[in-house]
Write a protein that holds these residues in place. Structure first.
Motif, PDB file in Angstrom:
ATOM      1  N   GLY A   1      11.235  39.971  19.369  1.00 61.80           N
ATOM      2  CA  GLY A   1      11.019  40.954  19.930  1.00 61.80           C
ATOM      3  C   GLY A   1      11.817  41.690  20.942  1.00 61.80           C
ATOM      4  O   GLY A   1      11.587  42.831  21.559  1.00 61.80           O
ATOM      5  N   LEU A   2      12.995  40.947  21.248  1.00 59.36           N
ATOM      6  CA  LEU A   2      13.895  41.414  22.370  1.00 59.36           C
ATOM      7  C   LEU A   2      14.511  42.749  21.764  1.00 59.36           C
ATOM      8  O   LEU A   2      14.679  43.814  22.676  1.00 59.36           O
ATOM      9  N   THR A   3      14.979  42.970  20.585  1.00 58.90           N
ATOM     10  CA  THR A   3      15.712  44.101  20.144  1.00 58.90           C
ATOM     11  C   THR A   3      14.622  45.236  19.889  1.00 58.90           C
ATOM     12  O   THR A   3      15.005  46.225  20.353  1.00 58.90           O
ATOM     13  N   THR A   4      13.583  45.047  19.638  1.00 58.08           N
ATOM     14  CA  THR A   4      12.610  46.010  19.495  1.00 58.08           C
ATOM     15  C   THR A   4      12.206  46.531  20.961  1.00 58.08           C
ATOM     16  O   THR A   4      11.978  47.713  21.082  1.00 58.08           O
ATOM     17  N   GLY A   5      12.231  45.585  22.041  1.00 56.45           N
ATOM     18  CA  GLY A   5      11.967  45.959  23.499  1.00 56.45           C
ATOM     19  C   GLY A   5      13.079  46.907  23.802  1.00 56.45           C
ATOM     20  O   GLY A   5      12.836  47.989  24.400  1.00 56.45           O
ATOM     21  N   ALA A   6      14.261  46.633  23.474  1.00 53.00           N
ATOM     22  CA  ALA A   6      15.605  47.421  23.634  1.00 53.00           C
ATOM     23  C   ALA A   6      15.511  48.581  23.143  1.00 53.00           C
ATOM     24  O   ALA A   6      15.983  49.765  23.492  1.00 53.00           O
ATOM     25  N   GLY A   7      15.078  48.747  21.823  1.00 52.74           N
ATOM     26  CA  GLY A   7      14.938  49.975  21.158  1.00 52.74           C
ATOM     27  C   GLY A   7      13.792  50.818  21.845  1.00 52.74           C
ATOM     28  O   GLY A   7      14.339  52.217  21.771  1.00 52.74           O
ATOM     29  N   MET A   8      12.961  50.482  22.237  1.00 54.00           N
ATOM     30  CA  MET A   8      11.989  51.144  22.938  1.00 54.00           C
ATOM     31  C   MET A   8      12.469  51.810  24.194  1.00 54.00           C
ATOM     32  O   MET A   8      12.214  53.077  24.544  1.00 54.00           O
ATOM     33  N   TRP A   9      13.251  50.834  24.982  1.00 52.79           N
ATOM     34  CA  TRP A   9      13.870  51.334  26.172  1.00 52.79           C
ATOM     35  C   TRP A   9      14.776  52.514  25.970  1.00 52.79           C
ATOM     36  O   TRP A   9      14.967  53.524  26.501  1.00 52.79           O
ATOM     37  N   LEU A  10      15.642  52.401  24.770  1.00 49.36           N
ATOM     38  CA  LEU A  10      16.423  53.318  24.459  1.00 49.36           C
ATOM     39  C   LEU A  10      15.669  54.678  23.936  1.00 49.36           C
ATOM     40  O   LEU A  10      16.500  55.703  24.233  1.00 49.36           O
ATOM     41  N   SER A  11      14.906  54.386  23.343  1.00 50.05           N
ATOM     42  CA  SER A  11      14.005  55.627  22.811  1.00 50.05           C
ATOM     43  C   SER A  11      13.644  56.407  24.066  1.00 50.05           C
ATOM     44  O   SER A  11      13.706  57.856  24.057  1.00 50.05           O
ATOM     45  N   GLY A  12      13.191  55.708  25.089  1.00 48.30           N
ATOM     46  CA  GLY A  12      12.915  56.410  26.325  1.00 48.30           C
ATOM     47  C   GLY A  12      13.963  57.210  27.117  1.00 48.30           C
ATOM     48  O   GLY A  12      13.956  58.188  27.395  1.00 48.30           O
ATOM     49  N   ALA A  13      15.227  56.547  26.857  1.00 45.01           N
ATOM     50  CA  ALA A  13      16.409  57.227  27.389  1.00 45.01           C
ATOM     51  C   ALA A  13      16.773  58.521  26.619  1.00 45.01           C
ATOM     52  O   ALA A  13      17.200  59.408  27.242  1.00 45.01           O
ATOM     53  N   ILE A  14      16.589  58.171  25.216  1.00 46.55           N
ATOM     54  CA  ILE A  14      16.870  59.334  24.542  1.00 46.55           C
ATOM     55  C   ILE A  14      15.827  60.592  24.680  1.00 46.55           C
ATOM     56  O   ILE A  14      16.635  61.647  24.830  1.00 46.55           O
ATOM     57  N   GLY A  15      14.671  60.250  24.791  1.00 41.12           N
ATOM     58  CA  GLY A  15      13.980  61.275  25.156  1.00 41.12           C
ATOM     59  C   GLY A  15      14.157  61.957  26.625  1.00 41.12           C
ATOM     60  O   GLY A  15      14.104  63.343  26.494  1.00 41.12           O
TER      61      GLY A  15
END
Length: 172
Positions: A110-124
């Motif tokens: 789940g590390l990549t998925t967590g990083a993707g969520m974090w990146l989605s927040g930054a993109i938002g």
């Protein structure tokens, strides 16, 4: 009734059409990353990434618009500190992302998925603050990393599995 209507649609520093465009942009870009996670059947997929990106964009827009609120216009001086908004969104998304990371049987999942969520927040946040090119570039980079490097990882795992003796293959 006019007072209620005026309260529902207050004056804004950013035109409503731009606000809605930024929110739609956050939905689309968060969805692009979420789609890749969904296709790979990860727990945080399309809807989660869209919601994270949309929420972050909304926080960015609200922080910009907060200084325009008439009740703050009296004798008080209101200043926006964009770093505080970024810190708050980062902390909130990091909390969600940490919930995706699991340590099981000696492996981290789940590390990549967590990083993707974090990146989605930054993109938002980038969308919320109006940095369209930055948000689009970050999304494109994320898709390249997730798809291209994901394929490369799969190929390396497959190739390394072929070199194992038969009894070790059953453990992989």
């Amino acid at each position: 009734m006019d007072v209620i209507f005026a309260d529902m649609f207050p004056e804004t520093g950013i035109h409503y059409s731009v606000i809605f465009a930024r929110l739609i942009g956050a939905i689309v870009l968060g969805g692009v990353i979420g789609f890749e996670r969904e296709v790979r059947d990860h727990p945080a997929g399309l809807r989660t990434h869209i919601l994270v990106s949309l929420a972050a964009a909304l926080f960015g827009i609200i922080s910009i618009e907060a200084v325009q609120v008439p009740s703050f216009a009296n004798d008080q001086q209101v200043r926006i500190d964009p770093l505080r908004v970024i810190e708050a969104v980062t902390a909130g998304v990091a909390f969600l992302a940490a919930g995706m990371i699991v340590f099981s049987r000696g492996k981290v999942k789940g590390l990549t998925t967590g990083a993707g969520m974090w990146l989605s927040g930054a993109i938002g946040l980038a969308m919320g603050f109006g940095y369209w090119p930055v948000a689009f570039f970050a999304t494109a980079a994320a898709v390249c990393v997730l798809f291209a490097l994901g394929k490369m990882e799969q190929r390396l795992e497959r190739d390394s599995g072929k070199n194992l003796p038969p009894e070790d293959e059953a453990d992989s």
